[in-house]
Design a protein around this motif. Structure first.
Motif, PDB file in Angstrom:
ATOM      1  N   THR A 265       0.487  12.546   2.829  1.00 52.81           N
ATOM      2  CA  THR A 265       1.862  12.511   2.352  1.00 52.81           C
ATOM      3  C   THR A 265       2.435  13.923   2.319  1.00 52.81           C
ATOM      4  OG1 THR A 265       1.376  10.573   0.991  1.00 52.81           O
ATOM      5  CG2 THR A 265       3.407  11.777   0.502  1.00 52.81           C
TER       6      THR A 265
ATOM      7  N   ALA B 159       0.827  -1.204   0.000  1.00 47.87           N
ATOM      8  CA  ALA B 159       0.000   0.000   0.000  1.00 47.87           C
ATOM      9  C   ALA B 159       0.864   1.259   0.000  1.00 47.87           C
ATOM     10  CB  ALA B 159      -0.923  -0.011   1.213  1.00 47.87           C
ATOM     11  N   GLU B 160       1.956   1.248   0.750  1.00 51.97           N
ATOM     12  CA  GLU B 160       2.855   2.411   0.799  1.00 51.97           C
ATOM     13  C   GLU B 160       3.496   2.653  -0.564  1.00 51.97           C
ATOM     14  OE1 GLU B 160       3.623   4.568   3.133  1.00 51.97           O
ATOM     15  OE2 GLU B 160       3.137   3.699   5.080  1.00 51.97           O
TER      16      GLU B 160
ATOM     17  N   HIS C  22       4.786  10.130   5.369  1.00 49.50           N
ATOM     18  CA  HIS C  22       3.399  10.210   5.784  1.00 49.50           C
ATOM     19  C   HIS C  22       3.322  10.837   7.163  1.00 49.50           C
ATOM     20  CE1 HIS C  22       1.924   6.898   2.859  1.00 49.50           C
ATOM     21  NE2 HIS C  22       1.489   8.077   2.466  1.00 49.50           N
TER      22      HIS C  22
ATOM     23  N   ASN D  49      -3.367  15.946  -2.565  1.00 54.92           N
ATOM     24  CA  ASN D  49      -4.484  16.022  -1.633  1.00 54.92           C
ATOM     25  C   ASN D  49      -4.943  17.478  -1.531  1.00 54.92           C
ATOM     26  OD1 ASN D  49      -6.308  15.819   0.509  1.00 54.92           O
ATOM     27  ND2 ASN D  49      -5.082  14.282   1.581  1.00 54.92           N
TER      28      ASN D  49
ATOM     29  N   ASP E  19       2.467   1.778  -3.468  1.00 54.02           N
ATOM     30  CA  ASP E  19       1.461   2.195  -4.437  1.00 54.02           C
ATOM     31  C   ASP E  19       1.028   3.637  -4.198  1.00 54.02           C
ATOM     32  OD1 ASP E  19      -0.454   1.396  -6.605  1.00 54.02           O
ATOM     33  OD2 ASP E  19      -1.927   1.883  -5.058  1.00 54.02           O
ATOM     34  N   ASP E  20       0.802   3.989  -2.927  1.00 56.64           N
ATOM     35  CA  ASP E  20       0.341   5.331  -2.590  1.00 56.64           C
ATOM     36  C   ASP E  20       1.391   6.390  -2.940  1.00 56.64           C
ATOM     37  OD1 ASP E  20      -1.602   7.129  -1.286  1.00 56.64           O
ATOM     38  OD2 ASP E  20      -0.028   7.394   0.202  1.00 56.64           O
TER      39      ASP E  20
ATOM     40  N   LYS F 225      -6.592   9.959   8.749  1.00 60.15           N
ATOM     41  CA  LYS F 225      -5.845   9.192   7.765  1.00 60.15           C
ATOM     42  C   LYS F 225      -4.521   9.914   7.446  1.00 60.15           C
ATOM     43  CE  LYS F 225      -6.290   7.141   3.149  1.00 60.15           C
ATOM     44  NZ  LYS F 225      -5.000   7.642   2.630  1.00 60.15           N
TER      45      LYS F 225
ATOM     46  N   ARG G 190       3.704   6.080  -5.229  1.00 60.39           N
ATOM     47  CA  ARG G 190       4.087   5.950  -6.633  1.00 60.39           C
ATOM     48  C   ARG G 190       5.613   5.826  -6.778  1.00 60.39           C
ATOM     49  NH1 ARG G 190       0.698  10.360  -7.258  1.00 60.39           N
ATOM     50  NH2 ARG G 190       2.258  11.569  -8.405  1.00 60.39           N
TER      51      ARG G 190
END
Length: 496
Positions: free
Chosen positions: A169, A96-97, A159, A363, A99-100, A166, A102
Motif C-alpha cells: 500500500t 479484502a481491500e 496498492h 509495512n 479490510d486491508d 505481494k 482500514r
C-alpha cells in the motif's frame, strides 16, 4: 522573504467559466468548469454531512466518469484519503481491500459487490451518482464547506501492481500529487485548449494524475468515454482530442484498429504519451508511421505519484528504447550497497524528489528495503547515459538468469515484435535443470508464423543464450486491470 504555501488538490482547479471540464460521450453530458466548481463545493458539503473528516479513508468504487472525479477531489477537500478501487472486483476481493486499507467510508455507484463487501466489513457505505451535474450522496443535504485539505495530508491510498510480489500500500500525500501533476502539465505544455481522452482506469495513478489532474489544473477538457477500440478514433475526431496517454498494450490495440479502417484516422493529436510499461521500439515506429503523431514514452510509478522521467516533445530528441530524462526528480542507478554506478552501467534505478513518497503503509520491512535518505529503489534495472537518458533493462525479479547470464525480457520481446506477424509478445523465465532458467515467450499473431519460424527470426537478432527455448502462440496474453502483462502467471498458463 516570501514563503509560498503549496496549493491543495482542490485548489488545482482554478478555472470557473463555461469551458467544458468533463465530457461523457455516451450520454452527451458535459460539465463546465463553473458547474464543476459548484459540484465540488456541494460534494464536499455532502461528505461533511456524512461525517467524513480529516484523516478518514474513503473508498471509491465507480466506473470512470465525472462522479468519480468529483468524489476524489471532494474527499481531498475534506482532508480525507481516497482509495479508488477496481469496480470489477468480486465480493471477496473487495472485502479484502476494504479490510486491508482500514476504510472508514465507502462511496459506490450501485455496485452490489461493494455494498456486500461494506456490509461484511461493517464499513459505512453510500451510493453516488450524477444528477443535474452534481454529485448525489443518498440525497442527503450538504452545504458547501471550506476546503479542509492540507498539502501534507494523505490524499490517495493505492496498492502497487504486484507484478512480481505481494502488493504493497502506497500512501500518497497531496503535495506528492501536486508535484507530479505540475511536472506533467509543464513538460507537455498542457493548456486550456487541450482535450484529452481518458482511456486509463481512474483507480490507477496513471489515469488519475496524468489524464485528469494534469488536465484540470491547466483548464483543459477531459473526455471520459467507455473505452472501446472500435469507437476510439471516431471519438478522437468528434471531440477534437489533442492528446491521450495509455499503456503500450492499449496503443497496440488502437494501432490495430486504425489499420483496419479504410483510411488513416482523422485527428488533431499534437502528441500521444505512453507510460506504465515498456514501449517496444517496433510498436513506437509502427504507431507513428500509421497515426502520424509523435509518441512520447514516459516512466512512472505509484511510489512517485506517477511520472519520474519522459522523452521530450519534438523538436527535442525523443530517443527510442529509453524513457527519457528525469522530470521533477533525481534519478540514479544504484548498486546493492546504495552507491551510484557509473554512467552506462546497469544498476537498480532509484529516485528522490517532491513527488516521491517516503514509506509503504504499515509495512516497515518493505519500507526499510526500498527507502533510504529520501531515495526510493524502484525495483527496475536500468542505466543512465552521460546526457541523462534512462534505459530500462527489466524488473530486478523479472530478469532471466541463464547459467549466470542475466537476460532482459524487453530485449527478447523487441526481437519477436520485429517479425511482421507478431502483434504482442511477452517473455518469462522457464525453469531448467541444466541452466537454471531458460527464455520462454508467448506471442499473439496478426499473421502467419510458427514457433520454429519465430525462434529462427530471433537467431538473427540475439545471441544464442538469449534466444527463446520455448515459444507459445496464444489468442491473448493475460494482463492486469491496467494493461500490464502478468509475467508471473505465464509459466503456469503455458504449462496447462
Amino acid at each position: 522573504m516570501t514563503v509560498t504555501t503549496p496549493p491543495t488538490l482542490r485548489q488545482l482547479v482554478t478555472r470557473s467559466d463555461d469551458h467544458p471540464a468533463l465530457v461523457v460521450p455516451e450520454s452527451g453530458a458535459s460539465l463546465s468548469y463553473a458547474a464543476l466548481q459548484r459540484a465540488l463545493d456541494r460534494a464536499a458539503g455532502r461528505l461533511a454531512a456524512l461525517g467524513v473528516r480529516e484523516g478518514d479513508r474513503v473508498a471509491l468504487v465507480a466506473a470512470n466518469g465525472p462522479a468519480l472525479v468529483i468524489a476524489f477531489l471532494a474527499a481531498a477537500a475534506r482532508g480525507a484519503a481516497a482509495a479508488p478501487l477496481n469496480p470489477a472486483l468480486g465480493v471477496a476481493e473487495m472485502t479484502a481491500e476494504l479490510d486491508d486499507l482500514r476504510i472508514t467510508r465507502l462511496l459506490h455507484d450501485g455496485s452490489a459487490a461493494a455494498a456486500t463487501a461494506a456490509a461484511e466489513t461493517q464499513v459505512a457505505a453510500s451510493s453516488m451518482g450524477m444528477r443535474d451535474a452534481l454529485l448525489q450522496v443518498d440525497d442527503e443535504a450538504g452545504e458547501p464547506v471550506e476546503d479542509a485539505g492540507d498539502p501534507g495530508a494523505l490524499a490517495l491510498l493505492l496498492h502497487t501492481s504486484g507484478t512480481t510480489s505481494k502488493p504493497k500500500t502506497v500512501p500518497i500525500r497531496q503535495r506528492n500529487l501536486i508535484a507530479s501533476t505540475g511536472v506533467i502539465a509543464q513538460g507537455y505544455g498542457l493548456h486550456g485548449d487541450d482535450v484529452t481522452m481518458c482511456v486509463m482506469p481512474l483507480f490507477h495513478v496513471h489515469g488519475l494524475v496524468a489524464t485528469v489532474l494534469a488536465t484540470l489544473s491547466t483548464g483543459g477538457t477531459v473526455v471520459l468515454p467507455r473505452f472501446r477500440p472500435s469507437t476510439f478514433w471516431d471519438d478522437v475526431a468528434s471531440h477534437g482530442a489533442t492528446w491521450y496517454t495509455a499503456v503500450p498494450t492499449i496503443h497496440a490495440r488502437l494501432l490495430t484498429r486504425a489499420r483496419e479502417l479504410p483510411r488513416a484516422p482523422r485527428h488533431n493529436l499534437r502528441f500521444v504519451r505512453s507510460c506504465s510499461a515498456p514501449l517496444p521500439t517496433v510498436l513506437w515506429r509502427r504507431y507513428e508511421d500509421t497515426i502520424d503523431a509523435p509518441l512520447v514514452e514516459a516512466y512512472g510509478m505509484t511510489e512517485a505519484a506517477h511520472q519520474m522521467s519522459s522523452n521530450p516533445l519534438p523538436p527535442a530528441e525523443r530517443r527510442p528504447g529509453t524513457v527519457g530524462q528525469a522530470t521533477g526528480v533525481e534519478i540514479t542507478p544504484l548498486d546493492d550497497d546504495w552507491r551510484p554506478v557509473p554512467a552506462g552501467e546497469d544498476g537498480e534505478v532509484a529516485v528522490r524528489g517532491p513527488s516521491v513518497v517516503d514509506q509503504y503503509l504499515d509495512n516497515p520491512a518493505a519500507t526499510a528495503a526500498s527507502f533510504r535518505d529520501g531515495w526510493f529503489r524502484t525495483g527496475d534495472v536500468g542505466k543512465l547515459s552521460a546526457d541523462g537518458y534512462l534505459t530500462l533493462v527489466g524488473r530486478v525479479k523479472e530478469l532471466i538468469n541463464r547459467a549466470g547470464e542475466k537476460i532482459s525480457p524487453y530485449e527478447v520481446e523487441e526481437a519477436l515484435l520485429s517479425h511482421p506477424a507478431v502483434a504482442e509478445a511477452a517473455v518469462y523465465p522457464v525453469p531448467d535443470e541444466k541452466y537454471g532458467e531458460q527464455v520462454g515467450a508467448v506471442v499473439v499473431l496478426q499473421g502467419e508464423a510458427t514457433p520454429k519460424e519465430l525462434t529462427a527470426h530471433c537467431a538473427d537478432r540475439l545471441a544464442a543464450f538469449k534466444r527463446p527455448a520455448l515459444v507459445t502462440i496464444l489468442p491473448e496474453i493475460p494482463k492486469g486491470p491496467t494493461g500490464k502483462v502478468q509475467r508471473r502467471n505465464l509459466a503456469g498458463l503455458v504449462a496447462r
